[in-house]
Design a protein around this motif. Sequence first.
Motif, PDB file in Angstrom:
ATOM      1  N   ARG A   1      12.942  33.116  41.450  1.00  0.00           N
ATOM      2  CA  ARG A   1      12.437  31.855  41.916  1.00  0.00           C
ATOM      3  C   ARG A   1      11.042  31.754  41.921  1.00  0.00           C
ATOM      4  O   ARG A   1      10.323  32.909  42.458  1.00  0.00           O
ATOM      5  CB  ARG A   1      13.120  31.641  43.389  1.00  0.00           C
ATOM      6  CG  ARG A   1      14.641  31.887  43.438  1.00  0.00           C
ATOM      7  CD  ARG A   1      15.337  30.545  42.957  1.00  0.00           C
ATOM      8  NE  ARG A   1      16.857  30.850  43.234  1.00  0.00           N
ATOM      9  CZ  ARG A   1      17.699  30.098  42.955  1.00  0.00           C
ATOM     10  NH1 ARG A   1      17.474  29.079  42.050  1.00  0.00           N
ATOM     11  NH2 ARG A   1      19.021  30.351  43.253  1.00  0.00           N
ATOM     12  N   LEU A   2      10.314  30.923  41.649  1.00  0.00           N
ATOM     13  CA  LEU A   2       8.940  30.738  41.710  1.00  0.00           C
ATOM     14  C   LEU A   2       8.239  29.600  42.699  1.00  0.00           C
ATOM     15  O   LEU A   2       8.944  28.930  43.036  1.00  0.00           O
ATOM     16  CB  LEU A   2       8.429  30.516  40.368  1.00  0.00           C
ATOM     17  CG  LEU A   2       8.829  31.369  38.967  1.00  0.00           C
ATOM     18  CD1 LEU A   2       8.509  30.933  37.656  1.00  0.00           C
ATOM     19  CD2 LEU A   2       8.289  32.868  39.242  1.00  0.00           C
ATOM     20  N   ALA A   3       7.082  30.153  42.900  1.00  0.00           N
ATOM     21  CA  ALA A   3       6.248  28.887  43.753  1.00  0.00           C
ATOM     22  C   ALA A   3       6.330  27.663  43.026  1.00  0.00           C
ATOM     23  O   ALA A   3       6.251  27.600  41.741  1.00  0.00           O
ATOM     24  CB  ALA A   3       4.926  29.416  44.194  1.00  0.00           C
ATOM     25  N   GLY A   4       6.512  26.585  43.926  1.00  0.00           N
ATOM     26  CA  GLY A   4       6.313  25.079  43.125  1.00  0.00           C
ATOM     27  C   GLY A   4       7.882  24.504  42.916  1.00  0.00           C
ATOM     28  O   GLY A   4       7.973  23.723  42.093  1.00  0.00           O
ATOM     29  N   ASP A   5       8.927  25.315  43.405  1.00  0.00           N
ATOM     30  CA  ASP A   5      10.374  24.906  43.086  1.00  0.00           C
ATOM     31  C   ASP A   5      10.652  24.935  41.905  1.00  0.00           C
ATOM     32  O   ASP A   5      11.230  24.216  41.105  1.00  0.00           O
ATOM     33  CB  ASP A   5      10.421  23.380  43.751  1.00  0.00           C
ATOM     34  CG  ASP A   5      10.187  23.355  45.096  1.00  0.00           C
ATOM     35  OD1 ASP A   5      10.655  24.413  45.918  1.00  0.00           O
ATOM     36  OD2 ASP A   5       9.754  22.715  45.815  1.00  0.00           O
TER      37      ASP A   5
ATOM     38  N   SER B   1       2.258  37.614  40.769  1.00  0.00           N
ATOM     39  CA  SER B   1       2.406  36.154  39.865  1.00  0.00           C
ATOM     40  C   SER B   1       2.163  36.487  38.508  1.00  0.00           C
ATOM     41  O   SER B   1       1.592  37.446  38.206  1.00  0.00           O
ATOM     42  CB  SER B   1       1.065  35.329  40.502  1.00  0.00           C
ATOM     43  OG  SER B   1      -0.180  35.819  40.088  1.00  0.00           O
TER      44      SER B   1
ATOM     45  N   THR C   1      12.567  27.681  38.725  1.00  0.00           N
ATOM     46  CA  THR C   1      13.198  29.028  38.580  1.00  0.00           C
ATOM     47  C   THR C   1      13.112  29.466  37.178  1.00  0.00           C
ATOM     48  O   THR C   1      13.589  28.735  36.269  1.00  0.00           O
ATOM     49  CB  THR C   1      14.744  28.705  39.000  1.00  0.00           C
ATOM     50  OG1 THR C   1      14.741  28.383  40.281  1.00  0.00           O
ATOM     51  CG2 THR C   1      15.517  29.966  38.814  1.00  0.00           C
TER      52      THR C   1
ATOM     53  N   GLU D   1       8.941  34.348  44.265  1.00  0.00           N
ATOM     54  CA  GLU D   1       9.204  34.221  45.545  1.00  0.00           C
ATOM     55  C   GLU D   1      10.463  34.945  46.139  1.00  0.00           C
ATOM     56  O   GLU D   1      10.928  35.721  47.114  1.00  0.00           O
ATOM     57  CB  GLU D   1       9.317  32.818  46.281  1.00  0.00           C
ATOM     58  CG  GLU D   1       8.095  32.055  46.026  1.00  0.00           C
ATOM     59  CD  GLU D   1       8.031  30.671  46.475  1.00  0.00           C
ATOM     60  OE1 GLU D   1       9.334  30.102  46.355  1.00  0.00           O
ATOM     61  OE2 GLU D   1       7.223  29.992  46.996  1.00  0.00           O
TER      62      GLU D   1
ATOM     63  N   ARG E   1       2.281  31.231  38.510  1.00  0.00           N
ATOM     64  CA  ARG E   1       3.292  30.933  39.451  1.00  0.00           C
ATOM     65  C   ARG E   1       3.463  32.326  39.941  1.00  0.00           C
ATOM     66  O   ARG E   1       3.680  33.545  39.486  1.00  0.00           O
ATOM     67  CB  ARG E   1       4.370  30.383  38.870  1.00  0.00           C
ATOM     68  CG  ARG E   1       4.430  28.969  38.551  1.00  0.00           C
ATOM     69  CD  ARG E   1       5.712  28.189  38.181  1.00  0.00           C
ATOM     70  NE  ARG E   1       5.215  26.818  37.755  1.00  0.00           N
ATOM     71  CZ  ARG E   1       5.114  25.920  38.530  1.00  0.00           C
ATOM     72  NH1 ARG E   1       5.213  25.733  39.706  1.00  0.00           N
ATOM     73  NH2 ARG E   1       4.726  24.763  37.757  1.00  0.00           N
ATOM     74  N   THR E   2       4.056  32.516  41.343  1.00  0.00           N
ATOM     75  CA  THR E   2       4.195  33.667  42.142  1.00  0.00           C
ATOM     76  C   THR E   2       5.586  33.764  42.436  1.00  0.00           C
ATOM     77  O   THR E   2       6.037  32.794  42.540  1.00  0.00           O
ATOM     78  CB  THR E   2       3.344  33.336  43.483  1.00  0.00           C
ATOM     79  OG1 THR E   2       1.997  33.343  43.284  1.00  0.00           O
ATOM     80  CG2 THR E   2       3.662  34.534  44.268  1.00  0.00           C
TER      81      THR E   2
END
Length: 273
Positions: free
Chosen positions: A64-68, A22, A70, A52, A49-50
């Motif tokens: 691409r990051l957590a929580g939809d 993250s 980019t 993905e 944010r992590t």
Amino acid sequence: MPELPEVETVRRSLEPRLLGRSIKQAYIYLPRIIKKPDAESFTRLLAGRTVETVDRRGKYLLIRLAGDYTWVVHLRMTGQLVYSEIKSEHKHLRLTFELDDGNWLNFIDMRTFGSMYLLSDDRLDEINGLKTMGPEPLEDDFIMADFYQRLQGSSRAVKNLLLDQTVVAGLGNIYVDEALFLAGIHPSRGGSSLTEEEAAKLFQAIKEVLQKGIENRGTTFRDYVDGAGAKGKNQHTLNVYGRGGESCSLCGTKLVKFRLGGRGTVFCPDCQK
DNA sequence: TGTGTCACCTGAGCGC
DNA sequence: TGCGCTCAGGTGACAC
């Protein structure tokens, strides 16, 4: 210059290093690199944010990051996105990102053409270059019949058509010159002048030069390095790009350099008709 | 609508 | 030695 093989090599080198990590904090030294949202919102939205997945579309890197969300990166001319144990002190460091494992992701860009976006996935269409991008040349959606039709529908020079990202994604000056050489086609030929057989040769040549570029981990003339800071090797295998005035590797004829569409263009006057 | 040209930007290389 | 010019090129904006 980062084209599809270079961006793909960066993607492959960053993926194992970034997955599951993250972003602790972003440090922005040149705010105009951030196109959307504003730099302050970019920093705030990115923090915590992590990662993905690490994907690619044409010359765009899509983290691409957590929580939809980019995180979109375009390296343009001289951008480098390099994972490192230390925060870079490079003269041209434009942004840097502190990761939760104590490592850093440094964005170095001498000519400052690079760009970054951080958007929710449903807003990625706001990036015009992504929205209008043509088929990925190494994927199944790159279809010979469609490619031929697109060439037939235009009088533009075939080189300019190949550089147009809405026709084929990811090609730039280096791989276009190389593909045209491999297909035996003069760069100035109008798209509609190509026969189906010539278009088929070009279709295969595009795939071939890009595959070779990826296998060689990209082409480094000056600035390009992958996500681990390593240079590519493809520059040693080029047939025409950067070789104006030298002998053709096939027939020995002197390679000609001229300007087409504002870009340096090298071809063999004997092999390319 | 299709096509071509230019600005953006910095550093290397070259001529004077 | 230092100055000024040209070139490198992906993309968007603009002109025709």
